[in-house]
Motif scaffolding. Structure first.
Motif, PDB file in Angstrom:
ATOM      1  N   HIS A 124       0.878  -1.271  -0.026  1.00 23.86           N
ATOM      2  CA  HIS A 124      -0.039  -0.053  -0.093  1.00 23.86           C
ATOM      3  C   HIS A 124       0.796   1.338   0.011  1.00 23.86           C
ATOM      4  CE1 HIS A 124      -0.749   0.670   4.705  1.00 23.86           C
ATOM      5  NE2 HIS A 124       0.617   0.124   4.462  1.00 23.86           N
ATOM      6  N   ASP A 161      -4.385  -0.910   8.074  1.00 27.52           N
ATOM      7  CA  ASP A 161      -3.054  -1.078   8.270  1.00 27.52           C
ATOM      8  C   ASP A 161      -2.537   0.286   9.115  1.00 27.52           C
ATOM      9  OD1 ASP A 161      -0.011  -2.496   7.290  1.00 27.52           O
ATOM     10  OD2 ASP A 161       0.124  -0.420   7.715  1.00 27.52           O
ATOM     11  N   VAL A 162      -1.762   0.015  10.136  1.00 26.79           N
ATOM     12  CA  VAL A 162      -1.720   1.120  10.961  1.00 26.79           C
ATOM     13  C   VAL A 162      -0.866   2.341  10.405  1.00 26.79           C
ATOM     14  CG1 VAL A 162       0.706   0.545  11.719  1.00 26.79           C
ATOM     15  CG2 VAL A 162      -0.922   1.817  13.630  1.00 26.79           C
ATOM     16  N   HIS A 163      -0.376   2.032   9.277  1.00 26.64           N
ATOM     17  CA  HIS A 163       0.125   3.354   8.335  1.00 26.64           C
ATOM     18  C   HIS A 163      -0.690   3.608   7.192  1.00 26.64           C
ATOM     19  CE1 HIS A 163       3.436   0.752   9.959  1.00 26.64           C
ATOM     20  NE2 HIS A 163       3.976   2.005  10.473  1.00 26.64           N
ATOM     21  N   ASP A 247      -0.434  -4.321  12.022  1.00 25.63           N
ATOM     22  CA  ASP A 247       0.716  -3.840  13.176  1.00 25.63           C
ATOM     23  C   ASP A 247      -0.079  -2.574  13.869  1.00 25.63           C
ATOM     24  OD1 ASP A 247      -0.240  -2.411  10.587  1.00 25.63           O
ATOM     25  OD2 ASP A 247       1.882  -2.044   9.716  1.00 25.63           O
ATOM     26  N   GLY A 289       0.774  -4.851   6.315  1.00 22.44           N
ATOM     27  CA  GLY A 289       1.918  -5.084   7.217  1.00 22.44           C
ATOM     28  C   GLY A 289       1.563  -5.855   8.669  1.00 22.44           C
ATOM     29  N   TYR A 291       4.165  -7.072  12.147  1.00 29.47           N
ATOM     30  CA  TYR A 291       5.602  -7.310  12.351  1.00 29.47           C
ATOM     31  C   TYR A 291       6.093  -8.070  13.505  1.00 29.47           C
ATOM     32  CZ  TYR A 291       5.422  -4.564   8.244  1.00 29.47           C
ATOM     33  OH  TYR A 291       4.934  -3.615   6.964  1.00 29.47           O
TER      34      TYR A 291
HETATM   35 ZN   LIG Z   1       1.678  -1.062   8.290  1.00 33.76          ZN
END
Ligand SMILES: [Zn+2]
Length: 312
Positions: A124, A161-163, A247, A289, A291
């Protein structure tokens, strides 16, 4: 009902460096968990053909794709501080995109199937002409373009996703045939995703950013969904594609959010409601993501459990 899990061993050979968080072990951590539970759960493991250049070119510049292809004959190609390709990256990225395309085709043929694509590298952050943030080919964007190619007119991409998914946002910013919705920690990498960024031109209003402060937990995520879901419902997407990163789990080393598997399950149930309401049930999850290997396996397991078990 079965949940097809699309994956490809070619994705394992991409490595961005020996101590990189986006590491090959992420995939087997997920697949082991799903295999342990597959016997009684209706999980089907599927493979697919790698994506064609033409299907990637629906969202990426051909010169950029040629540069990616050239990494096959170079030992290491560094694109940015945290994004490097080895000689297997191009094949892995094409396999990941091909798996997402096959998942789209699967749910077009059988809207009751709810596929999950377990592939890497993630996508992404990849823009039309730029690799960044561990990403090379924007898998979810390729999947959305493929959905258009097979006659789906309105696609919603929900990115939890956290980003912030800067690449996906930018690729579709001026278009109304993709609604891009993102929940993300903000401010945080990559710096984009302000609430005031809402798309441009014909796409104005079809980008919805819901930034959340560090430390956000279940309550904040439920509130964000409550804010976002009416927009999604009004758009009446004919297919949902979920950029599913894990994430935002409290155990993740790259972010500072505070949710766990139960919230991922709840979010999948709410998106499935939307898919059933307007899209005939068509919903495709694509791994982004995540991790911490335990958090990643727990999160995917919770989502797949919802896909298998949630009925309205
Ligand atoms: Zn991410």
């Amino acid at each position: 009902m079965a949940v097809p899990i699309y994956s490809d061993d070619a994705c394992l050979a991409h490595s961005a460096g020996s101590v990189h968080p986006e590491r090959p072990e992420r995939m087997p951590a997920i697949l082991r968990r799903l295999r342990d539970r597959s016997a009684d759960r209706g999980i089907e493991f599927m493979t697919a053909q790698p994506a064609s250049i033409d299907s990637l070119a629906a969202v990426h510049d051909r010169a950029y794709l040629a540069a990616l292809e050239a990494t096959e004959t170079a030992p290491v190609t560094v694109f940015d501080a945290d994004t490097a390709a080895n000689e297997h990256t191009w094949r892995a990225a094409r396999a990941a995109a091909g798996a997402a395309i096959a998942a789209v085709d699967h749910t077009v043929a059988d809207p009751t199937a709810r596929p999950f694509v377990v592939a890497r590298p993630p996508g992404h952050h990849a823009e039309a002409d730029r690799a960044m943030g561990f990403c090379f080919v924007n898998t979810a964007a390729v999947a959305a373009a493929h959905a258009h190619a097979v006659g789906i007119e309105r696609v919603a991409i929900v990115d939890w996703d956290v980003h912030h998914g800067n690449g996906t946002e930018r690729i579709f910013a001026d278009r109304a045939d993709v609604l891009y919705v993102s929940l993300h920690q903000y401010p945080h990498y990559p710096g984009t995703g302000a609430r005031t960024d809402r798309g441009s031109g014909e796409g104005l209003g079809y980008t919805v950013n819901v930034p959340l402060p560090a430390g956000s937990g279940e309550r904040e995520h439920r509130e964000a969904f409550t804010e976002m879901l009416p927009v999604l419902t009004d758009y009446a997407p004919q297919m949902l594609i979920v950029s599913a990163g894990f994430d935002a789990d409290s155990r993740d080393p790259l972010a500072a959010m505070e949710i766990g598997p139960a919230v991922y399950r709840w979010m999948t149930e709410r998106l499935t409601d939307c898919a059933i309401a307007s899209a005939g049930g068509r919903i495709v999850h694509v791994l982004e993501g995540g991790y911490d290997l335990s958090a990643l396996a727990d999160g995917v397991d919770a989502v797949v459990a919802a896909l298998l078990e949630y009925r309205v």
